[in-house]
Design a protein around this motif. Sequence first.
Motif, mmCIF file in Angstrom:
data_model
loop_
_atom_site.group_PDB
_atom_site.id
_atom_site.type_symbol
_atom_site.label_atom_id
_atom_site.label_comp_id
_atom_site.label_asym_id
_atom_site.label_seq_id
_atom_site.Cartn_x
_atom_site.Cartn_y
_atom_site.Cartn_z
ATOM 1 N N ASP A 1 -7.005 -4.872 -4.873
ATOM 2 C CA ASP A 1 -6.333 -5.123 -3.675
ATOM 3 C C ASP A 1 -6.655 -6.817 -2.851
ATOM 4 O O ASP A 1 -6.483 -6.819 -2.000
ATOM 5 C CB ASP A 1 -6.548 -3.838 -2.423
ATOM 6 N N THR B 1 -5.599 -10.153 -2.559
ATOM 7 C CA THR B 1 -3.845 -10.090 -2.421
ATOM 8 C C THR B 1 -4.125 -11.824 -1.971
ATOM 9 O O THR B 1 -5.570 -12.317 -2.509
ATOM 10 C CB THR B 1 -3.422 -9.591 -0.693
ATOM 11 N N GLU C 1 0.939 -0.899 0.372
ATOM 12 C CA GLU C 1 0.098 0.137 -0.058
ATOM 13 C C GLU C 1 1.123 1.119 -0.154
ATOM 14 O O GLU C 1 0.804 2.499 0.028
ATOM 15 C CB GLU C 1 -1.028 -0.191 0.999
ATOM 16 N N LYS D 1 -8.419 -13.199 -1.353
ATOM 17 C CA LYS D 1 -9.081 -12.422 -1.245
ATOM 18 C C LYS D 1 -10.164 -12.058 -2.603
ATOM 19 O O LYS D 1 -11.552 -11.675 -1.806
ATOM 20 C CB LYS D 1 -8.816 -10.751 -1.278
ATOM 21 N N ASN E 1 -0.954 -7.897 -3.295
ATOM 22 C CA ASN E 1 -1.599 -6.862 -4.293
ATOM 23 C C ASN E 1 -0.633 -5.922 -5.040
ATOM 24 O O ASN E 1 0.555 -5.680 -4.506
ATOM 25 C CB ASN E 1 -2.635 -5.709 -4.111
HETATM 26 CA CA CA Z 1 -3.390 -5.012 0.514
#
Ligand code: CA
Length: 715
Positions: A326, A328, A205, A353, A281
């Motif tokens: 995102d 992952t 991030e 995810k 991600n």
């Molecule tokens: Ca993440």
Amino acid sequence: MTFSFLSRPTWVVLFSVLTLSACGNESTKAVPKTAKIKQSEATLTQNTDWAKHGNSDFEERFSTLNQINSANVGDLGLSWYIDLLGDSGQEATPLVVNGVMYTTSAWSHVYALNPITGEQLWHFDPKVSKTVAVKGCCGPVNRGLAYSDGKLFIGAFDGRLIAINAKTGKLVWETQTVDTTQNYTITGAPRIANGKVFIGNGGAEFGVRGYVSAYDQDTGEMRWRFYTTPGDPSKPQENPIHNETVKTWSGEFWKLGGGATAWDSMAYDPELNLLFVGTGNSSPWNPRIRTQGKGDNLFVSSILALNADTGSYVWHYQTTPQDGWDYTATQHMILADLDIKGETRKVIMQAPKNGFFYVLDRTNGNYISAENYVPVTWAEGIDDNGRPIINPAAKYWEQDKPVLVTPAWTGGHNWHPMSYSKKTGLVYIPAHEMSFPYFDDKEFDINNPLSLAVNLGVDVAPASFPDNPEVIKAIKAGTKGHLSAWDPVAQKEVWRVQYDGPWNGGVLSTAGDLVFQGSAAGFVNAYNATSGEKLWEFPAQTGVVAPPITYQINGEQYITVSVGWGGIFPRMTGPMTQISNSDPVNRSRLMTFKLNGKARLPETQGTLRAMQTLDEIEFDATMAKAGHADYERYCAGCHGTGAVGGGVVPDLRYSAAITTSAGFSAIVSDGVLASRGMVGFKKELSPERIEALRHFVIDRNKFAHSIGDTQRTSR
Ligand code: CA
């Protein structure tokens, strides 16, 4: 960047119209009451320790112990508990090796304990600087240790890999595994094979490039390193495979890091000598910014198989090509030998995810099957080659409006470990049901990425909630969690336990026909492994996210779990964390249960305090609006979107610091609370922008007061 408050009608549109059609079905499924028993109890050799992170190399988190079972679990009681250091979320899996329990807590503390009494044998504090907190997306948490040959290994939050003498608690060696000028952190547990310690890191991030490294367990010398993304194409690639993968990226991607950080899951197959690594991600999230919207971007959101001795590439399977959400693939991976269509297959299983449960051939990475375990809108399914059929409407980076996508970036399943029962043949998944309005950040500057802000290429402001309690209520109602008992061969759910909210704990299954899971609502629960019937619960006085373990000593079986609310969900998701009436707070403890245990927790004080009103404070609504975007970029990652705290980090709306410019500036600009993890943002934010932040929080205080909202405190 510019920002305007989303008015109530905008949000109603977002919520009702932009919802993509789901290929999942949220309605209640038919629930058969018994699952097929795959293996008789007699064939399971009992192990009484919990010596590895997932209990075995196969990471099943299943125990053959059965003294505590579905017939007597109602007599389970607290045997002992200890308080843990670091009130920012407890996620560790304890180990029990040769009659000693070892565990970790937030800020990378390590403990050795008597597993019968809880007596502390030693405590090791790696003294991680609190100023590192700002480099982590999700709190200075730690998920546990590895043990080998009299030594314990921990990846400290600041990037050090540390070896500790298991008997004395003294340092054996330590080595810095990351460039400390970048935003790397470690929260995951190391794994060990053939004298090497494997460790990854996080930071996708915040613009880093992912890798996993192997260190000699005796000396701490690095043996190999595998980067999970290619580097600058004008220079030689460190790993030969990236001469190929670089063709799956476009633009000046290496300037922004690339991501694919290996921040949690690994598994080692001794027979194949393969180390499996889950990658995270991309960095930044937005494919338009990262890679001109082109290419698969290997190896983001992938399962990698590496030769454990050399670190060389063997195979990969990418769960979310190009990943813009995102999604992952760092989630727990379980190895198993499953009977599929009359053939015994060596498989690896993961529920990343992105909402699909995958079964792959772990010898070669070939796709076997996948079905969605939660509602999914970003893809219409997985094709015969194992590639997702992406829904073009989910590509927010090609649109000028926020797009509500399911699952949210929190995932259909996050780091909370699953469990695979060798007795029922079921995988128990701690699942989340959430959506998120992704919005292309049109003003992201590729030449000037933000250093200490969540660096996504996604404008998160639309998720910060309108001044409308009804809409907040509707979104909360759509934010749920459940425990899913999943048949990995048939790829379907057998039963589920529905929870009011998401972010419930990791899972343990046992040969006693039991499944244990803590909940966000603050209970440790036991369910019948074949039916899902609840058989026992214990009020833990705090949200539980960590996975339980079990062990047997002197003929007596124990269940142990770390409790203590934390992680990204309570830190960032603001109003969503106010789940039903549970209002979880952080109380950090390690609890151990046994049959007829009689210990008691201390009485708690009330956790709700009325919101103060700031009517007398000078307030400028225009400045409040101006401060919103900076708040969401620089503050929301810890203090909650819309300035709504989630019970872990201070709720700023209630803070006395917002009442004066000087007090606020001393903290937010000068960093007077840096020793507690709140660093100053003088380099990033001008005095005017910091004052605007203050007005934004005052505005949120006024709104909260107007709707009778309350804040939680753990004291
Ligand atoms: Ca993440």
